[in-house]
Design a protein around this motif. Structure first.
Motif, short mmCIF file in Angstrom:
data_model
loop_
_atom_site.label_atom_id
_atom_site.label_comp_id
_atom_site.label_asym_id
_atom_site.label_seq_id
_atom_site.Cartn_x
_atom_site.Cartn_y
_atom_site.Cartn_z
N ASP A 118 0.84 -1.20 0.00
CA ASP A 118 0.00 0.00 0.00
C ASP A 118 0.87 1.25 0.00
N ARG A 119 1.95 1.23 0.78
CA ARG A 119 2.84 2.38 0.87
C ARG A 119 3.50 2.66 -0.48
N GLN A 120 3.96 1.61 -1.15
CA GLN A 120 4.61 1.80 -2.45
C GLN A 120 3.61 2.20 -3.54
N LEU A 121 2.39 1.73 -3.40
CA LEU A 121 1.35 2.11 -4.37
C LEU A 121 1.01 3.59 -4.22
N ILE A 122 0.96 4.07 -2.99
CA ILE A 122 0.71 5.50 -2.74
C ILE A 122 1.87 6.33 -3.31
N ALA A 123 3.09 5.84 -3.11
CA ALA A 123 4.27 6.54 -3.64
C ALA A 123 4.23 6.58 -5.17
N ARG A 124 3.76 5.50 -5.78
CA ARG A 124 3.65 5.43 -7.24
C ARG A 124 2.65 6.47 -7.74
N LYS A 125 1.51 6.58 -7.06
CA LYS A 125 0.49 7.54 -7.47
C LYS A 125 0.99 8.97 -7.30
N HIS A 181 2.70 5.68 -19.45
CA HIS A 181 2.42 4.27 -19.21
C HIS A 181 2.16 4.00 -17.72
N PHE A 182 2.89 4.68 -16.86
CA PHE A 182 2.66 4.52 -15.43
C PHE A 182 1.25 4.99 -15.07
N ALA A 183 0.85 6.12 -15.63
CA ALA A 183 -0.47 6.69 -15.33
C ALA A 183 -1.59 5.78 -15.85
N MET A 184 -1.42 5.29 -17.09
CA MET A 184 -2.46 4.46 -17.70
C MET A 184 -2.66 3.15 -16.95
N SER A 185 -1.61 2.66 -16.33
CA SER A 185 -1.70 1.35 -15.70
C SER A 185 -1.94 1.40 -14.20
N GLU A 190 -3.68 -0.92 -8.74
CA GLU A 190 -4.58 -0.88 -7.58
C GLU A 190 -5.46 -2.13 -7.53
N ASP A 191 -5.94 -2.56 -8.71
CA ASP A 191 -6.74 -3.79 -8.78
C ASP A 191 -5.92 -5.01 -8.35
N LEU A 192 -4.66 -5.02 -8.77
CA LEU A 192 -3.77 -6.12 -8.39
C LEU A 192 -3.58 -6.15 -6.88
N PHE A 193 -3.34 -5.01 -6.30
CA PHE A 193 -3.17 -4.91 -4.85
C PHE A 193 -4.42 -5.41 -4.12
N ASN A 194 -5.58 -4.97 -4.57
CA ASN A 194 -6.84 -5.36 -3.92
C ASN A 194 -7.08 -6.86 -4.04
N ALA A 195 -6.75 -7.43 -5.18
CA ALA A 195 -6.95 -8.87 -5.37
C ALA A 195 -6.01 -9.68 -4.48
N ILE A 196 -4.75 -9.24 -4.38
CA ILE A 196 -3.80 -9.94 -3.50
C ILE A 196 -4.25 -9.81 -2.05
N ARG A 197 -4.62 -8.61 -1.65
CA ARG A 197 -5.06 -8.37 -0.27
C ARG A 197 -6.26 -9.24 0.09
N ALA A 198 -7.19 -9.43 -0.88
CA ALA A 198 -8.39 -10.23 -0.65
C ALA A 198 -8.14 -11.72 -0.85
N ARG A 199 -6.90 -12.08 -1.15
CA ARG A 199 -6.49 -13.47 -1.38
C ARG A 199 -7.25 -14.11 -2.55
N LYS A 200 -7.53 -13.30 -3.56
CA LYS A 200 -8.19 -13.78 -4.78
C LYS A 200 -7.10 -14.13 -5.80
N ASN A 214 0.53 -5.98 -21.82
CA ASN A 214 0.46 -4.63 -22.37
C ASN A 214 1.71 -3.80 -22.05
N ASN A 215 2.74 -4.49 -21.55
CA ASN A 215 4.02 -3.82 -21.23
C ASN A 215 3.86 -2.66 -20.27
N TYR A 216 2.95 -2.81 -19.31
CA TYR A 216 2.75 -1.79 -18.29
C TYR A 216 3.71 -1.99 -17.12
#
Length: 216
Positions: A118-125, A181-185, A190-200, A214-216
């Protein structure tokens, strides 16, 4: 861009000559004066090149005899293989690696792993909002590295660590003028993070596959 040293250029040319069987495994390579003439460089560059190739296990220096090509000279260190590989080769291996990593991370992550993702995702945004290309790359790589750590497999983590410099180089070539590319992806990350967090697991693997396709 940092200019490559002459000794590194000589080492690369010796490797290439070995690959093309100009210098064969088990045979002695020419003496320093001949190498200096062949590669049009000074003695110090030849000596540094031989020293680095000996340390890499490509050559063997026998005092009072000469320098020989090792039988395993074609077995380049992994870092060198990654450096020489094409983008298609790198991406194919990265897909296999990251799909396995993401699947394990979805199953085995800890609360601390989630907090760091979550911390790195916030830094990315934040880097996207400030259009800081270097910070985008750093946060993106750090985010995926945390996922690799969350997989709880030291070998997979080490393999992914070896890929990070290659990935960083790819980012620098791709994002020549900005952070598009960073912005588009970002929503996908975020979806990846949520899926991992939810153990999906299945959903997380599908998302990382889409990101890499898509080379993101």
């Amino acid at each position: 861009m940092k200019k490559e040293k002459l000794s590194d250029q000589v080492a690369a040319r010796i490797r290439q000559d070995i690959k093309e069987n100009k210098y064969k495994a088990g045979e002695k390579i020419p003496a320093e004066p001949e190498l200096m003439k062949s590669y049009a460089v000074g003695r110090s560059s030849v000596r540094e090149a031989i020293k680095s190739l000996a340390m890499a296990g490509v050559l063997q220096v026998k005092q009072g005899d000469g320098t020989y090509v090792n039988d395993t000279a074609d077995q380049q260190p992994m870092e060198q293989r990654l450096k020489n590989a094409s983008f298609e080769e790198i991406n194919a291996v990265r897909k296999l690696l990251e799909r396995e990593i993401v699947g394990l991370a979805a199953e085995l992550h800890t609360p601390n792993d989630v907090a760091e993702m979550d911390r790195q995702l916030i830094a990315r945004k934040q880097a996207i909002l400030t259009e800081d290309k270097a910070a985008c790359a750093n946060a993106d790589i750090a985010f995926h590295m945390v996922i690799a750590t969350a997989a709880k497999n030291s070998v997979l983590t080490g393999l992914y660590q070896n890929f990070t410099q290659t990935i960083r180089s790819f980012f620098s070539q791709r994002e020549v003028q900005g952070i598009s590319h960073f912005a588009m992806s970002h929503h996908l990350h975020e979806d990846l993070f949520n899926a991992i967090r939810a153990r999906k697991k299945k959903q997380a693997v599908e998302i990382i596959t889409h990101i890499l396709n898509n080379n993101y």
